[in-house]
Design an enzyme around this catalytic site. Structure first.
Site, short mmCIF file in Angstrom:
data_model
loop_
_atom_site.label_atom_id
_atom_site.label_comp_id
_atom_site.label_asym_id
_atom_site.label_seq_id
_atom_site.Cartn_x
_atom_site.Cartn_y
_atom_site.Cartn_z
N HIS A 140 0.82 -1.21 0.00
CA HIS A 140 0.00 0.00 0.00
C HIS A 140 0.85 1.26 0.00
CE1 HIS A 140 -3.94 -1.92 0.76
NE2 HIS A 140 -3.21 -2.84 1.34
N ARG A 170 0.44 -6.55 8.70
CA ARG A 170 -0.30 -7.41 7.78
C ARG A 170 0.57 -7.75 6.57
NH1 ARG A 170 -6.09 -8.10 6.86
NH2 ARG A 170 -6.65 -8.28 4.65
N ASP A 171 1.18 -6.74 5.98
CA ASP A 171 2.11 -6.96 4.87
C ASP A 171 3.55 -7.09 5.37
OD1 ASP A 171 0.00 -6.75 3.06
OD2 ASP A 171 0.13 -4.56 3.10
N ARG A 206 -4.11 -0.31 10.98
CA ARG A 206 -4.71 -0.20 9.64
C ARG A 206 -6.09 -0.83 9.49
NH1 ARG A 206 -1.54 -3.85 5.39
NH2 ARG A 206 -3.58 -3.87 4.41
N ARG A 213 -12.17 -0.77 3.16
CA ARG A 213 -12.33 -0.67 1.71
C ARG A 213 -13.70 -1.16 1.28
NH1 ARG A 213 -8.19 -5.19 -0.68
NH2 ARG A 213 -8.96 -6.98 0.44
N ALA A 287 -4.94 1.90 -4.21
CA ALA A 287 -6.20 2.65 -4.15
C ALA A 287 -7.23 2.12 -3.16
CB ALA A 287 -6.83 2.65 -5.55
N ASP A 288 -7.38 0.80 -3.06
CA ASP A 288 -8.61 0.28 -2.48
C ASP A 288 -8.88 0.75 -1.06
OD1 ASP A 288 -6.48 -1.27 -1.59
OD2 ASP A 288 -7.58 -3.17 -1.67
N ARG A 289 -7.85 0.92 -0.25
CA ARG A 289 -8.08 1.30 1.14
C ARG A 289 -7.92 2.81 1.39
NH1 ARG A 289 -8.97 -3.05 4.34
NH2 ARG A 289 -8.29 -5.06 3.53
N HIS A 434 -5.21 -13.42 5.41
CA HIS A 434 -4.68 -12.19 6.03
C HIS A 434 -4.90 -12.15 7.55
CE1 HIS A 434 -3.01 -9.87 2.83
NE2 HIS A 434 -4.13 -9.78 2.14
N HIS A 472 -2.50 -13.86 -6.88
CA HIS A 472 -1.25 -13.82 -6.11
C HIS A 472 -1.35 -14.89 -5.04
CE1 HIS A 472 -3.45 -12.01 -2.79
NE2 HIS A 472 -3.96 -11.14 -3.64
N HIS A 501 0.73 -11.40 1.56
CA HIS A 501 0.83 -12.14 0.31
C HIS A 501 2.21 -12.77 0.23
CE1 HIS A 501 -2.23 -9.04 -1.49
NE2 HIS A 501 -2.77 -9.83 -0.58
#
Length: 559
Positions: A140, A170-171, A206, A213, A287-289, A434, A472, A501
């Protein structure tokens, strides 16, 4: 477009018939990794997907879904759903999010653009606020980009800067927030030495603050608004480092779900609410969040929650988050211009299309698939169905999500014989993956497999073709690993769960009674990635793909 000689008409494929119904299934977060107890796809009962693998190498193979194959800067960049669906739909590889921002920062072009000039008008008398995910995950946002933006803005007249941080976990590894805050605090201290009033003003996790989203839970955005704009939160601290360390010490606390906090001065007053005359940049490139907070910051007639006050600010996104809605209207870096997507070509050639997912991934099989474009190309040729996602719970509580409901809609669309392409996204492997809940992710994978079976059964009944792939990896590896591949343990000897991911490849399978004899995967495209899927699907619809698309994965051999 006629004057340039451009035509939407695709030539017929010499060996493949038209008018077969194609069931196009994207399993979200479904990669291919070594079988072990942390590979939830392997552990789960997935007979349908297992049976497709038996078609290798002619009807089952692997694809690259990360790094340069999807337009990201390096092979260390994990893929994500947005760039994955862009590639699947566009059939070409575009420089994406992080890479676009990197190029704009490296060249300095970011500071010459309309977006930066717009926010710069507030530097003389107002505060520059930066809001986004403080992380080096690269999904992100990226910490080094924020550092460069801080440097660039301060060199170009920003006298007062406030950063509103969202912690990740998370990531990246849970707990890494502390190190990121220390790094940012050091940078801000150096700016203060140069006479710039720069500090962290607020924060939160987050998944609990700001970064919801697809309008799943506006309360998440409201918690962020209260802290960032109003300067109000249940937790008040003198420093962000103290805030993160203290809140993380609570039972069951983690970076993703830290409650909102504000930083206060000695008198207990918030150091950085957003007020009239300020400039705001949301620095996430994905974009999504960011769409929901962008609406709250920009839209005059906003009604999703009581904003209490709506400051007159100059707001810009790092990128434009929705090209169709023109949201936000100002942005620092221009998006990739994805034109002539496979969906648009197919509609122009008479291919009737149905697309469906639940809320959390609905935009992926529509907006992202169509090149970051909202709405229909031709409403008479297309039907998009969104099934509401569960809200107010984490996805491991209901790991089956809406997989069966999505499959039922797809089944009915296929059996109606109204559509030539029925496209779905099954989100379970990604959204439950996730959460880091291994048991729930195993349930999620089985639910996705059950849904695939329902769709393939419908394809069988209409004599159609299936294409099953993924965007993914995620659910296939749920543990952090050493360089040698061994699971990593924390200081208490427990395995370190991986919630992000992965860099793993994803499968693609083709088949069904409508697949023409002699159709098989080529063996001369070993580095094939997600962008090769569009030409493949166009072929299966009976057409030749445009010449600038990434090459098809299939060939027809005379039997």
């Amino acid at each position: 477009m006629g004057s340039s000689g451009f035509s939407w008409k695709l030539p017929d494929h010499p060996k493949l018939p038209k008018d077969k119904t194609i069931g196009l299934i994207v399993l979200d977060g479904w990669g291919e990794a070594n079988p072990d107890r942390y590979n939830c796809i392997h552990v789960a009962d997935t007979p349908t997907m297992d049976s497709l693998k038996k078609g290798a190498p002619e009807h089952w193979r692997l694809l690259k879904a990360h790094g340069k194959a999807v337009g990201l800067p390096t092979e260390d960049d994990m893929g994500n759903s947005e760039v994955g669906h862009n590639a699947l739909g566009a059939g070409r590889i575009y420089a994406q999010g992080a890479k676009l921002v990197d190029l704009a920062l490296e060249s300095g072009k970011i500071y010459d653009g309309e977006g930066f000039k717009y926010i710069k008008e507030s530097f003389e008398t107002g505060t520059l606020h930066l809001i986004g995910l403080l992380s080096d995950g690269g999904v992100h946002s990226r910490l080094d980009q924020v550092q460069l933006l801080l440097k660039g803005a301060s060199e170009r007249g920003a006298k007062r800067i406030r950063v509103h941080i969202l912690t990740d976990g998370r990531d990246v590894l849970d707990g890494s927030s502390v190190g990121f805050v220390e790094t940012l605090e050091n940078d801000l201290a150096k700016l203060r030495e140069k006479g710039i009033d720069a500090q962290i003003a607020s924060g939160g996790g987050r998944m609990y603050v700001t970064m919801d989203r697809y309008e799943n839970d506006w309360e998440v955005v409201k918690r962020g608004w209260d802290a960032q704009v109003l300067g109000e939160a249940p937790h008040k601290f003198k420093s962000a480092l103290e805030a993160v360390k203290t809140l993380r010490a609570e039972p069951k606390a983690n970076d993703q779900y830290l409650p909102p906090f504000v930083i206060v001065d000695d008198s207990g007053k918030s150091v950085g609410p957003i007020v009239d005359g300020d400039a705001v940049v949301t620095f996430n490139f994905r974009a999504d969040r960011m769409v929901m907070i962008a609406k709250a910051l920009e839209n005059e007639n906003f009604d999703k929650f009581d904003r209490v006050r709506f400051p007159k600010i100059r707001y810009a996104g790092m990128l434009q988050y929705d090209g169709e809605l023109k949201l936000p209207s100002h942005y620092l870096v221009s998006p990739p211009e994805i034109e002539r997507t496979s969906g648009e070509y197919l509609v122009h050639n008479g291919v009737r299309t149905f697309a469906c997912s639940e809320t959390v991934k609905f935009g992926h099989v529509t907006f992202f698939w169509n090149g970051n474009r909202s709405g229909y190309f031709n409403p008479e040729m297309e039907e998009y169905v969104e099934i509401p996602s569960d809200s107010g719970i984490t996805f491991n509580v209901q790991p089956k999500m809406k997989a069966i409901e999505i499959a039922e809609k797809a089944r009915d669309a296929i059996l109606s014989r109204k559509f030539h392409q029925v496209r779905v996204n099954l989100p379970n492997g990604d959204m439950v993956g996730h959460t880091g809940d291994i048991e729930a992710t195993v349930v999620a994978c089985k639910a996705a497999d059950d849904a695939v079976k329902m769709i393939l059964d419908a394809i069988e009944r209409v004599g159609g073709i299936y294409v099953v792939t993924a965007d993914h990896g995620n659910a296939e590896d749920m543990v952090k690993r050493s360089k040698s591949g061994e699971p990593l343990l924390d200081k208490n000897g427990k395995i370190q769960i991986l919630t992000s991911h992965t860099l793993q490849p994803v499968p693609i399978a083709i088949g069904g009674p409508g697949l023409a004899p002699g159709v098989r995967f080529r063996n001369d495209v070993p580095t094939g990635g997600l962008a090769n899927v569009a030409a493949t699907v166009i072929n299966l619809h009976g057409y030749e793909a445009p010449s600038d698309y990434e090459t098809t994965l299939i060939e027809v051999v005379d039997s």
